[in-house]
Structures are given as structure tokens and as C-alpha cells.
Enzyme design. Structure first.
Site, short mmCIF file in Angstrom:
data_model
loop_
_atom_site.label_atom_id
_atom_site.label_comp_id
_atom_site.label_asym_id
_atom_site.label_seq_id
_atom_site.Cartn_x
_atom_site.Cartn_y
_atom_site.Cartn_z
N ASP A 10 45.85 37.25 39.03
CA ASP A 10 46.60 37.46 37.78
C ASP A 10 47.76 38.41 38.02
OD1 ASP A 10 44.98 35.87 36.11
OD2 ASP A 10 43.54 37.50 35.85
N ASP A 51 40.74 34.12 41.77
CA ASP A 51 41.57 34.30 40.59
C ASP A 51 42.62 35.37 40.91
OD1 ASP A 51 42.38 33.97 37.91
OD2 ASP A 51 41.21 35.70 37.29
N ARG A 79 34.90 31.20 39.42
CA ARG A 79 35.94 30.64 40.27
C ARG A 79 35.91 31.29 41.65
NH1 ARG A 79 36.78 33.58 35.31
NH2 ARG A 79 38.56 34.96 35.45
N ARG A 103 40.21 26.71 44.03
CA ARG A 103 40.12 27.09 42.63
C ARG A 103 40.21 25.83 41.77
NH1 ARG A 103 41.79 31.18 38.83
NH2 ARG A 103 41.24 30.30 36.81
#
Length: 256
Positions: free
Chosen positions: A214, A212, A209, A200
Site C-alpha cells: 500500500d 499486499d 493475500r 496476489r
């Protein structure tokens, strides 16, 4: 919450910063409080339905005597971590380590540290828009099977259009539900490490990317600072989050 308690277990061991503390045994007094529901054990009267304090005592003695740490903080953490990882029904652990003969001047009863660990329910958004997208999501899932996690579930993976204006490629997204004893910023550091290990690069905000991850929800915690925002501030505007999240827990947004 029901608890199994071992109070003031005295053990001779070698822990401390000073060289002599690593050679000469000293007294350590350990108290463990393990939060565990008694619902099954109190009805069945079956030791297999609860946590055996005899087994816990043996594990504590082994950890304390087979290791040599500089800090009581490290010792208390290793005991707490081991109990959470190895006793399935343990939900929360408090460990107090007292050192009554600490090598310092003055009159005192003991020095001590207290460590608290518990399992947190966390929802993570996973996404990839570069390379072998399934492989990158597989790598993220494997990283969530390490010892500091349990009870992992992943939603279906869905293909979605790029979001935010900078990314150009189609995304593959999912949501993972997992329990962890990491605290929010520890978890954030861990997932950044996983992202970096999967190539990344953070050069363009909302750009394409490889991986990812989150933090969407962390128990019912609310955090709002530049480094971490929980619940995720843009979550309710993202169908690629809401759809897989509702698959795992239709009430997640209402709970938030």
C-alpha cells in the site's frame, strides 16, 4: 535550489518517427538543469563534492548519439532518468530537447519537449498472510531495489492479527521508506505488478493475500480518487502501519 545548468548543447543524431530521420543526422539542442545542493562544494571548492558539467555533457552526448528513438519524449526521459540514477547528489532534473529542423511545413524556430523528474520520498505498507510470509516481504523489498528507487529502509517486521473481517490468517507486516522518481500512478502500477508476480489474487476485499503493498505517504501529496488515496485513508486506524512507520520516522504522521 542550487542548479548545474548546461544550456543549448547542440548534438547531431538520428531520432524521429519518419524512416529518413533514422538514417540522416539532424540537429538536437539539449538543455539540462540539475538541482543539487552546493553546500559542500562551495565550502570545499572540491569538484568531487558537486556534479561535473563536463561529465554530464559527455553522458548526454553518449545517450543522444548511441540511441535512435521515435519520440523526443523518450529521448528526454532517458537523459533525465540516467542523470538521477547515476549522480547521487542530483535531486531534480529538467531536460529540454529542441529539434530545430523537424520535418514539417510552416515557419518555426524549433519544436521541443520538456521532461521533469525528481526524487520523491514514499512510505509503503507491506503485508503477507499466506505461504512463506518472510519470502513474500523479501520479494517486495528486492523489487524496491530496482533502478527507479534509492535509499531504501525497512522497519522491523511484526506479526499482527487479521484486519477488516475477511482475512483469517496472522499477518506479517512492515513499512518501507524509499525514494523514487516514479509518479504516484506509475508507482501504483508498479506495485500492482509486483503483487501479481507474487501470486496476489484480488478476489475478496481485505481477504488473505500472499503480498499486499500500500502507498501510505507520497511526499506531502494528497490524492483522493477511487483508484488511489494518499495519504492512505485508513492508515491512522492501523497499529500494524503506525508502529513500523514511527520506527522509520516518528514525525511521519505529523508531517502528513
Amino acid at each position: 535550489m542550487d542548479k548545474v545548468i548546461i544550456k543549448n548543447l547542440e548534438i547531431m543524431a538520428k531520432h524521429g518517427v519518419n524512416p529518413e530521420e533514422k538514417v540522416k543526422e539532424q540537429r538536437f539542442i539539449i538543455t539540462a538543469e540539475i538541482s543539487v545542493p552546493f553546500t559542500c562544494s562551495q565550502e570545499s571548492d572540491d569538484i568531487d563534492k558537486t556534479i561535473s558539467y563536463s561529465r554530464v555533457k559527455k553522458d548526454i552526448v553518449r545517450i543522444v548519439t548511441e540511441n535512435t528513438f521515435n519520440l523526443l519524449e523518450k529521448l528526454s526521459y532517458e537523459i533525465a532518468r540516467y542523470i538521477l540514477e547515476n549522480y547521487e547528489s542530483a535531486e531534480k532534473v529538467k531536460i529540454i530537447v529542441k529539434k530545430p529542423d523537424a520535418p514539417m511545413s510552416g515557419k518555426f524556430k524549433y519544436v521541443a519537449v520538456e521532461k521533469n523528474l525528481k526524487w520523491h520520498r514514499v512510505y509503503l505498507g507491506l503485508g503477507s498472510s499466506m505461504g512463506d510470509k518472510d519470502m513474500y516481504l523479501d520479494n517486495a523489498i528486492e523489487a524496491l531495489k530496482e533502478r527507479q528507487f534509492k535509499n531504501l529502509r525497512e522497519s522491523s517486521r511484526i506479526k499482527t492479527a487479521p484486519y477488516g473481517g475477511a482475512a483469517k490468517n496472522e499477518f506479517l507486516n512492515s513499512v518501507a521508506e524509499v525514494y523514487t522518481y516514479l509518479e504516484p500512478y506509475e508507482l501504483l502500477s508498479y506495485i500492482h505488478k509486483v503483487e501479481a508476480e507474487n501470486s496476489r489474487v484480488r478476489d475478496i476485499h481485505w481477504g488473505d493475500r500472499t503480498l499486499d503493498i500500500d502507498i501510505l505517504l507520497f511526499d506531502d501529496l494528497k490524492i483522493n480518487d477511487p483508484e488511489l488515496c494518499v495519504p492512505h485513508k485508513d492508515m491512522k486506524n492501523r497499529d500494524f502501519v503506525l508502529k513500523p512507520l514511527s520506527e522509520l520516522n516518528p514525525n511521519a504522521i505529523q508531517e502528513e
